[in-house]
Write a protein that holds these residues in place. Structure first.
Motif, PDB file in Angstrom:
ATOM      1  N   THR A  25       0.797  -1.223   0.000  1.00  0.00           N
ATOM      2  CA  THR A  25       0.000   0.000   0.000  1.00  0.00           C
ATOM      3  C   THR A  25       0.833   1.278   0.000  1.00  0.00           C
ATOM      4  OG1 THR A  25      -1.660  -1.214   1.275  1.00  0.00           O
ATOM      5  CG2 THR A  25      -1.910   1.168   1.174  1.00  0.00           C
ATOM      6  N   GLY A  26       2.016   1.212   0.593  1.00  0.00           N
ATOM      7  CA  GLY A  26       2.823   2.414   0.764  1.00  0.00           C
ATOM      8  C   GLY A  26       2.610   3.000   2.139  1.00  0.00           C
ATOM      9  N   PHE A  27       3.685   3.523   2.736  1.00  0.00           N
ATOM     10  CA  PHE A  27       3.595   3.993   4.115  1.00  0.00           C
ATOM     11  C   PHE A  27       2.580   5.109   4.279  1.00  0.00           C
ATOM     12  CE2 PHE A  27       4.897   6.990   7.427  1.00  0.00           C
ATOM     13  CZ  PHE A  27       4.806   6.161   8.533  1.00  0.00           C
ATOM     14  N   GLU A  28       2.537   6.040   3.341  1.00  0.00           N
ATOM     15  CA  GLU A  28       1.673   7.205   3.493  1.00  0.00           C
ATOM     16  C   GLU A  28       0.189   6.833   3.506  1.00  0.00           C
ATOM     17  OE1 GLU A  28       2.849  10.012   4.332  1.00  0.00           O
ATOM     18  OE2 GLU A  28       4.940   9.429   4.013  1.00  0.00           O
ATOM     19  N   LYS A  29      -0.158   5.686   2.933  1.00  0.00           N
ATOM     20  CA  LYS A  29      -1.568   5.309   2.825  1.00  0.00           C
ATOM     21  C   LYS A  29      -2.019   4.303   3.879  1.00  0.00           C
ATOM     22  CE  LYS A  29      -1.955   6.118  -2.151  1.00  0.00           C
ATOM     23  NZ  LYS A  29      -2.275   5.514  -3.470  1.00  0.00           N
ATOM     24  N   ILE A  30      -1.096   3.707   4.599  1.00  0.00           N
ATOM     25  CA  ILE A  30      -1.519   2.674   5.539  1.00  0.00           C
ATOM     26  C   ILE A  30      -2.170   3.291   6.770  1.00  0.00           C
ATOM     27  CG2 ILE A  30       0.298   1.084   4.827  1.00  0.00           C
ATOM     28  CD1 ILE A  30       1.586   1.616   7.614  1.00  0.00           C
ATOM     29  N   ARG A  31      -3.050   2.522   7.364  1.00  0.00           N
ATOM     30  CA  ARG A  31      -3.652   2.867   8.639  1.00  0.00           C
ATOM     31  C   ARG A  31      -3.367   1.718   9.599  1.00  0.00           C
ATOM     32  NH1 ARG A  31      -3.340   6.640   6.218  1.00  0.00           N
ATOM     33  NH2 ARG A  31      -4.917   8.167   5.558  1.00  0.00           N
ATOM     34  N   MET A  32      -3.247   2.036  10.860  1.00  0.00           N
ATOM     35  CA  MET A  32      -2.938   1.006  11.853  1.00  0.00           C
ATOM     36  C   MET A  32      -3.977  -0.117  11.803  1.00  0.00           C
ATOM     37  SD  MET A  32      -0.120   2.005  13.322  1.00  0.00           S
ATOM     38  CE  MET A  32       0.253   1.793  15.068  1.00  0.00           C
ATOM     39  N   ARG A  33      -5.227   0.259  11.528  1.00  0.00           N
ATOM     40  CA  ARG A  33      -6.292  -0.743  11.447  1.00  0.00           C
ATOM     41  C   ARG A  33      -5.995  -1.785  10.378  1.00  0.00           C
ATOM     42  NH1 ARG A  33      -9.735  -0.765   7.704  1.00  0.00           N
ATOM     43  NH2 ARG A  33      -9.435   1.441   7.223  1.00  0.00           N
ATOM     44  N   MET A  34      -5.412  -1.367   9.260  1.00  0.00           N
ATOM     45  CA  MET A  34      -5.098  -2.291   8.166  1.00  0.00           C
ATOM     46  C   MET A  34      -4.081  -3.331   8.611  1.00  0.00           C
ATOM     47  SD  MET A  34      -4.794   0.730   5.304  1.00  0.00           S
ATOM     48  CE  MET A  34      -4.181  -0.311   3.989  1.00  0.00           C
ATOM     49  N   VAL A  35      -3.084  -2.886   9.372  1.00  0.00           N
ATOM     50  CA  VAL A  35      -2.059  -3.810   9.873  1.00  0.00           C
ATOM     51  C   VAL A  35      -2.656  -4.747  10.913  1.00  0.00           C
ATOM     52  CG1 VAL A  35       0.162  -3.993  11.058  1.00  0.00           C
ATOM     53  CG2 VAL A  35      -0.221  -2.151   9.399  1.00  0.00           C
ATOM     54  N   ALA A  36      -3.490  -4.204  11.790  1.00  0.00           N
ATOM     55  CA  ALA A  36      -4.119  -5.029  12.825  1.00  0.00           C
ATOM     56  C   ALA A  36      -4.957  -6.140  12.202  1.00  0.00           C
ATOM     57  CB  ALA A  36      -4.987  -4.156  13.742  1.00  0.00           C
ATOM     58  N   GLU A  37      -5.727  -5.796  11.177  1.00  0.00           N
ATOM     59  CA  GLU A  37      -6.556  -6.797  10.509  1.00  0.00           C
ATOM     60  C   GLU A  37      -5.705  -7.873   9.854  1.00  0.00           C
ATOM     61  OE1 GLU A  37      -8.971  -4.577   7.823  1.00  0.00           O
ATOM     62  OE2 GLU A  37     -10.352  -3.862   9.393  1.00  0.00           O
ATOM     63  N   ARG A  38      -4.605  -7.469   9.211  1.00  0.00           N
ATOM     64  CA  ARG A  38      -3.727  -8.456   8.559  1.00  0.00           C
ATOM     65  C   ARG A  38      -3.068  -9.373   9.590  1.00  0.00           C
ATOM     66  NH1 ARG A  38      -0.920  -8.533   3.555  1.00  0.00           N
ATOM     67  NH2 ARG A  38      -2.664  -7.221   2.883  1.00  0.00           N
ATOM     68  N   ALA A  39      -2.739  -8.804  10.746  1.00  0.00           N
ATOM     69  CA  ALA A  39      -2.071  -9.595  11.787  1.00  0.00           C
ATOM     70  C   ALA A  39      -3.044 -10.412  12.623  1.00  0.00           C
ATOM     71  CB  ALA A  39      -1.276  -8.669  12.698  1.00  0.00           C
ATOM     72  N   GLY A  40      -4.347 -10.109  12.502  1.00  0.00           N
ATOM     73  CA  GLY A  40      -5.345 -10.828  13.294  1.00  0.00           C
ATOM     74  C   GLY A  40      -5.358 -10.417  14.747  1.00  0.00           C
ATOM     75  N   VAL A  41      -5.088  -9.133  15.001  1.00  0.00           N
ATOM     76  CA  VAL A  41      -5.112  -8.623  16.374  1.00  0.00           C
ATOM     77  C   VAL A  41      -6.017  -7.393  16.407  1.00  0.00           C
ATOM     78  CG1 VAL A  41      -2.769  -9.433  16.836  1.00  0.00           C
ATOM     79  CG2 VAL A  41      -3.112  -7.065  16.051  1.00  0.00           C
ATOM     80  N   SER A  42      -6.372  -6.958  17.596  1.00  0.00           N
ATOM     81  CA  SER A  42      -7.183  -5.754  17.731  1.00  0.00           C
ATOM     82  C   SER A  42      -6.311  -4.520  17.517  1.00  0.00           C
ATOM     83  CB  SER A  42      -7.815  -5.693  19.124  1.00  0.00           C
ATOM     84  OG  SER A  42      -6.817  -5.495  20.118  1.00  0.00           O
ATOM     85  N   THR A  43      -6.957  -3.432  17.145  1.00  0.00           N
ATOM     86  CA  THR A  43      -6.228  -2.175  16.982  1.00  0.00           C
ATOM     87  C   THR A  43      -5.630  -1.733  18.310  1.00  0.00           C
ATOM     88  OG1 THR A  43      -7.753  -1.541  15.219  1.00  0.00           O
ATOM     89  CG2 THR A  43      -6.384   0.206  16.161  1.00  0.00           C
ATOM     90  N   ALA A  44      -6.357  -1.992  19.405  1.00  0.00           N
ATOM     91  CA  ALA A  44      -5.855  -1.624  20.735  1.00  0.00           C
ATOM     92  C   ALA A  44      -4.565  -2.364  21.057  1.00  0.00           C
ATOM     93  CB  ALA A  44      -6.919  -1.917  21.786  1.00  0.00           C
ATOM     94  N   LEU A  45      -4.517  -3.672  20.711  1.00  0.00           N
ATOM     95  CA  LEU A  45      -3.315  -4.449  20.973  1.00  0.00           C
ATOM     96  C   LEU A  45      -2.162  -3.965  20.100  1.00  0.00           C
ATOM     97  CD1 LEU A  45      -1.983  -6.754  22.472  1.00  0.00           C
ATOM     98  CD2 LEU A  45      -2.818  -8.334  20.705  1.00  0.00           C
ATOM     99  N   LEU A  46      -2.464  -3.606  18.857  1.00  0.00           N
ATOM    100  CA  LEU A  46      -1.427  -3.074  17.979  1.00  0.00           C
ATOM    101  C   LEU A  46      -0.835  -1.796  18.568  1.00  0.00           C
ATOM    102  CD1 LEU A  46       0.154  -2.928  15.325  1.00  0.00           C
ATOM    103  CD2 LEU A  46      -1.831  -1.842  14.284  1.00  0.00           C
ATOM    104  N   HIS A  47      -1.701  -0.908  19.046  1.00  0.00           N
ATOM    105  CA  HIS A  47      -1.222   0.350  19.635  1.00  0.00           C
ATOM    106  C   HIS A  47      -0.462   0.109  20.938  1.00  0.00           C
ATOM    107  CE1 HIS A  47      -2.716   3.572  17.088  1.00  0.00           C
ATOM    108  NE2 HIS A  47      -3.806   2.847  16.871  1.00  0.00           N
TER     109      HIS A  47
END
Length: 203
Positions: A25-47
């Motif tokens: 996607t490129g760094f400028e376009k990513i959102r933390m939520r996108m990474v959390a979903e790919r990793a199978g974790v909650s956004t809170a856990l990612l943060h």
């Protein structure tokens, strides 16, 4: 499974996911939520593990480099210095899907480093680690008598520069450059400087 092991496993999944999403996607376009979903974790856990996108990006880059180094250095004590150096040179080019992804991360790093001083310093530090990785392999070969003595830092800088130049052309799918011609050209400088056969050894 202990808490420490679970934490390490979670971080590994997050960083692997971050590498994939940033490359796609490129760094400028990513959102933390996108990474959390790919990793199978909650956004809170990612943060909890990575409180900013910038921290996640730098950790992902470090993770990518470390994984490549571990793969290249496998059974290093049982192979020749020339084979080890050839493995490193192959890993510096987009020679397989994983390294192609790593190259996309590096390209994101270069672009961001032009605009952000902290990222620029991080990129310079990563290059210093790459330089030392190549230089250490050359030094080991010289110490064992397998390589002819040479200016290690000068050769290492040249090899990294050539790898970057050819790697960009390969990523652009430049029809005048192939992986074979790139490796052959880079190895030519190695063989001339280190007194090695002109043919790059099999990894």
């Amino acid at each position: 499974m202990s808490t420490k092991v679970r934490t390490a496993d979670t971080r590994e999944r997050i960083l692997t996911a971050a590498c994939e999403v940033i490359a796609e996607t490129g760094f400028e376009k990513i959102r933390m939520r996108m990474v959390a979903e790919r990793a199978g974790v909650s956004t809170a856990l990612l943060h909890y593990h990575f409180d900013t996108r910038e921290k996640l990006f730098t950790e992902a880059m470090t993770h990518s480099f470390a994984n490549t180094a571990v793969d290249v250095e496998r059974d290093v004590e049982s192979v020749s210095a020339a084979v080890t150096l050839a493995r490193i040179l192959r890993s510096l080019l987009p020679t397989d899907p994983q390294l192609h992804q790593d190259w996309r991360l590096w390209q994101e790093l270069w672009v961001r480093a032009l605009r952000d001083e902290t990222t620029r310093q991080f990129a310079v530090d990563l290059y210093a680690q790459l330089h030392e990785w190549v230089a250490d392999a050359v030094r080991r070969g010289i110490a064992s008598g397998e390589f002819t003595a040479t200016d290690v830092d000068e050769l290492s800088t040249l090899l990294l520069s050539l790898s970057d130049g050819y790697g960009i052309r390969l990523m652009l799918r430049d029809p005048t450059v192939t992986l074979e011609t790139a490796l052959t050209a880079i190895w030519r400088h190695c063989s001339a400087a280190l007194g090695l056969p002109a043919t790059i050894p099999e990894a």
